[in-house]
Design an enzyme around this catalytic site. Structure first.
Site, PDB file in Angstrom:
ATOM      1  N   SER A  70      53.303   5.859  -4.156  1.00 24.91           N
ATOM      2  CA  SER A  70      53.032   4.740  -5.093  1.00 24.91           C
ATOM      3  C   SER A  70      51.917   4.867  -6.077  1.00 24.91           C
ATOM      4  O   SER A  70      51.809   4.112  -6.914  1.00 24.91           O
ATOM      5  CB  SER A  70      52.445   3.861  -4.027  1.00 24.91           C
ATOM      6  N   LYS A  73      53.074   3.791  -9.531  1.00 19.34           N
ATOM      7  CA  LYS A  73      52.702   2.454 -10.251  1.00 19.34           C
ATOM      8  C   LYS A  73      51.629   2.498 -11.114  1.00 19.34           C
ATOM      9  O   LYS A  73      51.443   1.525 -11.903  1.00 19.34           O
ATOM     10  CB  LYS A  73      52.579   1.475  -9.017  1.00 19.34           C
ATOM     11  N   SER A 130      50.554  -3.215  -3.829  1.00 13.66           N
ATOM     12  CA  SER A 130      51.524  -2.175  -4.192  1.00 13.66           C
ATOM     13  C   SER A 130      53.078  -2.536  -3.961  1.00 13.66           C
ATOM     14  O   SER A 130      53.758  -1.869  -3.449  1.00 13.66           O
ATOM     15  CB  SER A 130      51.263  -0.871  -3.452  1.00 13.66           C
ATOM     16  N   LYS A 232      44.304   3.696  -6.999  1.00 11.33           N
ATOM     17  CA  LYS A 232      45.393   3.563  -6.241  1.00 11.33           C
ATOM     18  C   LYS A 232      45.716   4.538  -5.161  1.00 11.33           C
ATOM     19  O   LYS A 232      45.338   5.318  -5.220  1.00 11.33           O
ATOM     20  CB  LYS A 232      46.513   3.894  -7.370  1.00 11.33           C
TER      21      LYS A 232
END
Length: 295
Positions: A70, A73, A130, A232
């Site tokens: 992720s 992203k 997320s 993140k």
């Protein structure tokens, strides 16, 4: 008369040179510290960069190919922030959630057919939760299709200096071709902070309200270490637990990337150890890594 004193003199000279060599060795050989690594060597990658100077302070396997999970992203958001700044969308623009987007596996917000999400909520859904369904909806809205958007992501990666990254989707869900490096993820983290300071605060949010419901995030570094202000996390089985972390306090700015950890808790412990190590006056000490399988 001088011959009887020659051998003791030679002994003294040899001893003096030996002592000098020992002292020189102590001066030139830095002390060694141990650093526990919460991963196997074939999965682990890490890098710490001074955000003010761009100097690499620590790196292990930083250019080895890894799955971003992720962390992907971050680039989805980069392109969304760019669209905001260029006026192509506003924070109130409604993004339709297609059946394809809604079918994405968790983590997601779970939309019904025909529903939409405003851009600001979409940003929070991606940074905090997320949400895979929202990431795909953004990709389809901005790119026309997720495949086209992934090509835009890869092109933008090259433009900002990410030399070894290929994106195939907007979410980071498993794809054998979608790969990156710890160094490239650090470049992306620094670019987000430098290019979009007005939007970077979203990465420091740990929850948000959506349709009357409190949605909590899972970046446990937020609030754990003073100075950490994003950015993140990510996980798929092939990658292990990944994170990009921004630190900004007391005149020091760092970007840290850790990839491949065996658990989120161990990953976070390792990030904290790296922060402390690189803020310490003794950060130039030689570091010996102790991998998970050796502990």
């Amino acid at each position: 008369m001088s011959k009887p004193r020659l051998f003791p003199l030679i002994q003294k000279l040899v001893a003096a040179f030996a002592l000098l060599g020992l002292v020189a060795g102590c001066v030139t050989t830095p002390p060694e510290t141990m650093l526990a690594v919460p991963a196997a060597p074939q999965k682990y990658a890490a890098i710490v960069i001074d955000g003010s100077t761009g100097k690499t302070l620590f790196e292990v396997n930083s250019t080895a190919p890894r799955y971003p999970a992720s962390l992907t992203k971050m680039m989805t958001l980069y392109l969304l922030f760019e669209a905001l700044d260029q006026g192509r969308v506003s924070k109130t623009t409604l993004i339709p959630v297609s059946d394809n987007a809604a079918r994405q596996p968790p983590t997601k917000l779970r939309f019904r057919r025909g529903e939409a999400i405003d851009v600001e909520s979409a940003i929070r859904a991606i940074t905090v939760k997320s949400a895979n369904d929202v990431a795909v909806a953004v990709a389809e809205y901005l790119g026309g299709s997720e495949d086209a958007f992934a090509a835009m992501m890869t092109a933008k990666a090259r433009q900002i200096g990410m030399r070894s990254t290929v994106f195939r989707n907007a979410s980071g869900l498993p794809d054998g071709v979608q790969q990156t490096t710890a160094r490239d993820m650090a470049v992306l983290g620094m670019a987000l902070r430098a290019r979009f300071p007005q939007h970077f605060h979203y990465f420091s949010e740990s929850d948000f309200m959506f349709r009357g419901r409190l949605v909590r995030g899972h970046n446990d570094m937020l609030g754990r270490v003073r100075g950490v202000n994003g950015i993140k996390t990510g996980y798929i089985r092939a990658s292990g637990f990944n994170i990009v972390t921004s630190y900004d306090a007391d005149g020091r700015r760092l970007i840290l990337v850790v990839m491949g950890a065996d658990s989120a808790r161990q990953r976070n412990d390792h990030v904290e150890a790296l922060i402390q190590r690189n803020l310490s006056p003794a950060s130039n000490m030689t570091t010996r890594l102790l991998y998970a399988e050796e502990q």
